[in-house]
Design a protein around this motif. Structure first.
Motif, short mmCIF file in Angstrom:
data_model
loop_
_atom_site.label_atom_id
_atom_site.label_comp_id
_atom_site.label_asym_id
_atom_site.label_seq_id
_atom_site.Cartn_x
_atom_site.Cartn_y
_atom_site.Cartn_z
N LEU A 118 0.82 -1.21 0.00
CA LEU A 118 0.00 0.00 0.00
C LEU A 118 0.85 1.26 0.00
CD1 LEU A 118 -2.69 -1.12 2.61
CD2 LEU A 118 -3.14 -0.59 0.20
N ALA A 119 1.88 1.28 0.83
CA ALA A 119 2.75 2.46 0.90
C ALA A 119 3.42 2.72 -0.44
CB ALA A 119 3.79 2.29 2.00
N ASP A 120 3.88 1.67 -1.08
CA ASP A 120 4.56 1.82 -2.37
C ASP A 120 3.61 2.38 -3.43
OD1 ASP A 120 6.40 1.68 -4.41
OD2 ASP A 120 6.21 -0.47 -4.70
N LEU A 121 2.39 1.85 -3.48
CA LEU A 121 1.47 2.26 -4.54
C LEU A 121 1.02 3.70 -4.40
CD1 LEU A 121 -0.71 -0.94 -5.02
CD2 LEU A 121 1.33 -0.21 -6.27
N ASP A 122 0.97 4.22 -3.18
CA ASP A 122 0.55 5.61 -2.98
C ASP A 122 1.72 6.57 -2.80
OD1 ASP A 122 -2.15 6.79 -2.90
OD2 ASP A 122 -2.65 5.02 -1.72
N GLY A 123 2.95 6.04 -2.78
CA GLY A 123 4.11 6.91 -2.62
C GLY A 123 4.26 7.44 -1.21
N GLY A 124 3.81 6.67 -0.22
CA GLY A 124 3.92 7.08 1.17
C GLY A 124 5.13 6.47 1.85
N VAL A 125 5.50 7.02 3.01
CA VAL A 125 6.61 6.44 3.77
C VAL A 125 6.16 5.23 4.55
CG1 VAL A 125 7.79 8.66 3.97
CG2 VAL A 125 6.25 7.93 5.80
N ARG A 126 4.84 5.16 4.82
CA ARG A 126 4.34 4.05 5.63
C ARG A 126 2.84 3.93 5.45
NH1 ARG A 126 5.26 3.61 12.15
NH2 ARG A 126 4.17 1.67 12.52
N ALA A 127 2.34 2.71 5.52
CA ALA A 127 0.90 2.46 5.48
C ALA A 127 0.53 1.59 6.67
CB ALA A 127 0.51 1.76 4.18
N LEU A 128 -0.68 1.74 7.14
CA LEU A 128 -1.21 0.95 8.24
C LEU A 128 -2.52 0.33 7.80
CD1 LEU A 128 -0.46 3.55 11.02
CD2 LEU A 128 0.67 1.33 10.80
N SER A 129 -2.66 -0.96 8.03
CA SER A 129 -3.84 -1.70 7.59
C SER A 129 -4.74 -2.00 8.79
CB SER A 129 -3.40 -3.01 6.92
OG SER A 129 -4.51 -3.81 6.61
N PHE A 130 -6.03 -1.71 8.64
CA PHE A 130 -6.98 -1.78 9.75
C PHE A 130 -8.12 -2.77 9.46
CE2 PHE A 130 -4.81 2.18 10.33
CZ PHE A 130 -4.82 2.42 11.70
N SER A 131 -8.93 -2.98 10.49
CA SER A 131 -10.03 -3.92 10.38
C SER A 131 -11.19 -3.38 9.55
CB SER A 131 -10.54 -4.29 11.78
OG SER A 131 -10.85 -3.13 12.53
N SER A 132 -11.26 -2.07 9.35
CA SER A 132 -12.28 -1.46 8.49
C SER A 132 -11.83 -0.06 8.12
CB SER A 132 -13.64 -1.39 9.21
OG SER A 132 -13.61 -0.41 10.25
N GLY A 133 -12.49 0.52 7.14
CA GLY A 133 -12.16 1.88 6.74
C GLY A 133 -12.43 2.87 7.86
N LEU A 134 -13.53 2.70 8.57
CA LEU A 134 -13.85 3.62 9.65
C LEU A 134 -12.90 3.46 10.83
CD1 LEU A 134 -17.75 3.60 9.49
CD2 LEU A 134 -16.24 5.54 9.09
N ALA A 135 -12.43 2.24 11.07
CA ALA A 135 -11.42 2.05 12.11
C ALA A 135 -10.14 2.78 11.76
CB ALA A 135 -11.13 0.55 12.31
N ALA A 136 -9.78 2.78 10.47
CA ALA A 136 -8.59 3.51 10.01
C ALA A 136 -8.77 5.00 10.22
CB ALA A 136 -8.33 3.19 8.54
N GLU A 137 -9.93 5.52 9.83
CA GLU A 137 -10.20 6.94 10.00
C GLU A 137 -10.18 7.34 11.47
OE1 GLU A 137 -13.84 7.96 8.06
OE2 GLU A 137 -13.15 7.35 6.06
N ASP A 138 -10.79 6.52 12.31
CA ASP A 138 -10.86 6.84 13.74
C ASP A 138 -9.47 6.87 14.37
OD1 ASP A 138 -12.37 7.33 16.17
OD2 ASP A 138 -11.79 5.32 16.78
N ALA A 139 -8.61 5.92 14.01
CA ALA A 139 -7.26 5.91 14.57
C ALA A 139 -6.49 7.16 14.18
CB ALA A 139 -6.51 4.65 14.11
N LEU A 140 -6.62 7.57 12.92
CA LEU A 140 -5.96 8.79 12.47
C LEU A 140 -6.47 10.00 13.26
CD1 LEU A 140 -4.21 10.45 10.48
CD2 LEU A 140 -6.21 10.51 8.96
N LEU A 141 -7.79 10.11 13.39
CA LEU A 141 -8.37 11.25 14.09
C LEU A 141 -7.97 11.26 15.57
CD1 LEU A 141 -11.89 11.19 12.40
CD2 LEU A 141 -10.09 12.89 12.05
#
Length: 383
Positions: free
Chosen positions: A61-84
């Motif tokens: 994921l990090a490679d495809l978006d050109g990021g330094v790091r990616a984190l994979s979560f149990s759902s999209g909303l779980a990912a959003e909540d962790a970021l927030l």
């Protein structure tokens, strides 16, 4: 650097060292043997903190978006909540579009606002309107500018580069929900965004068989903060979920090409139909965001919505009359799906300014034969 399709297949996918297996194994383990107290093999201790299968997906994921790091979560909303949770505190201000995904709005409005966060929604395609609501002072500084493009479900297009510049003027973190486009069609980090968010359930997984989410970041320090929230709260993707998502990503490029071509054909077939008031699809030259979409996207994607001339009853009848398009929540799978946002995906914002008009139906155009898809929507409009 290799091209996208090559990296989608090979990033994070080194053959298994022991057997030479081309497809890396799924590490279905909760824990890992230590060589001594505190002496972990290759850094693995417990699968909540790290798992080789999840790490492979995150590298991909990090490679495809050109990021330094990616984190994979149990759902999209779980990912959003962790970021927030990693960036917000009581008194912080969040700005998002007035056509944002209903679940994202619910997350902030129902969970973070009671905690002391301020939320403002705005017409994100109006850059002057966005400037007017951003807050630079303390307290109450705008901490997050949340961008979604194309939007769900009215397919609005916003200028990522322009919004990133505007957000950075007040020191806001610019986050782009790139779920509808996928990294194949759109690269928000290259356009100036700080973070990309995904429901990997959708186009990245691509087969309607796994729920997941991801955050891709351009800053290592922020990645550490979000990673700590994930570790502390535990909303990780399991090994099998990570493996299924990785498998889906390997065909992302070819699928998105077919999704986009089919959606374009369906959209063009619906334009001018007497039962259709409006087609919302950025691939149409009549779409108000067409020029921006053509500039910042490789293709226009597989999502479109239509407003029916016959009002809510006609919309409901159409949604329940298709045969190839299946009535279901979600989107982005190889099979075509149809939904009635007002009562399904966006029911949580009914009665608010984010409410979806009741005569609108959303189509997730799959990769079936396009002739069958066009015939299906046409027959459903005659019911």
């Amino acid at each position: 650097m290799a091209e996208f399709s090559t990296r989608a297949i090979h990033s994070g996918q080194e053959p298994d060292e022991r057997t030479g297996a081309v497809v890396p194994p799924v590490f279905l383990t909760s824990t890992f043997v230590q060589d001594g107290i505190g002496r972990m093999r290759n850094g693995y201790e417990y699968s909540r903190s790290g798992n080789p299968t999840r790490d492979s997906l995150q590298e991909q994921l990090a490679d495809l978006d050109g990021g330094v790091r990616a984190l994979s979560f149990s759902s999209g909303l779980a990912a959003e909540d962790a970021l927030l949770r990693a960036v917000l505190a009581p008194g912080a201000h969040v700005v998002m579009g007035n056509d944002v995904y209903g679940g994202t709005h619910r997350l902030v409005n129902r969970l973070h606002v009671p905690w002391g966060v301020e939320l403002t929604t705005v017409e994100m395609s109006d850059l002057d309107a966005v400037r007017a609501v951003l807050q630079a002072g303390e307290p109450g500084r705008t901490v997050v500018l949340w961008v979604e493009t194309p939007t769900n479900p009215l397919m609005k297009i916003v200028d990522i580069a322009a919004l990133a510049a505007i957000g950075h003027e007040v020191g806001a973190l610019v986050v782009v929900d790139n779920t509808f486009a996928s990294p194949y069609l759109q690269q928000p980090l290259a356009l100036g965004a700080d973070v990309v968010a995904y429901s990997t359930t959708k186009y990245l997984g691509g087969h309607s068989d796994v729920v997941g989410g991801a955050i891709v970041l351009r800053d290592e320090e922020l990645a550490e903060r979000v990673g700590f929230v994930q570790f502390a709260a535990g909303a990780i993707s399991g090994p099998m979920d990570a493996w299924l998502t990785t498998r889906g990503i390997k065909t992302l490029a070819v699928r998105m090409e077919r999704h986009s071509a089919n959606a374009q054909a369906v959209a063009e077939a619906l334009v001018g139909h007497p039962a259709v008031e409006r087609v919302f699809y950025p691939g149409l030259e009549s779409h108000p965001g067409h020029a921006i979409a053509a500039k910042q996207m490789r293709g226009f994607g597989g999502m479109l919505s239509i407003a029916l001339t016959g009002g809510p009853e006609a919309a409901r009848r159409f949604a329940e009359s298709t045969e190839v398009f299946q009535l279901a929540e979600s989107l982005g799978g190889v099979e075509s799906l149809i939904g009635y946002p007002s009562e399904m995906t966006h029911a949580s914002v009914k009665g608010t300014e984010l409410a979806v008009p009741e005569h609108v139906v959303r189509l997730s155009v799959g990769i079936e034969d396009v002739a069958d898809l066009v015939a299906d929507v046409e027959q459903a409009l005659t019911r």
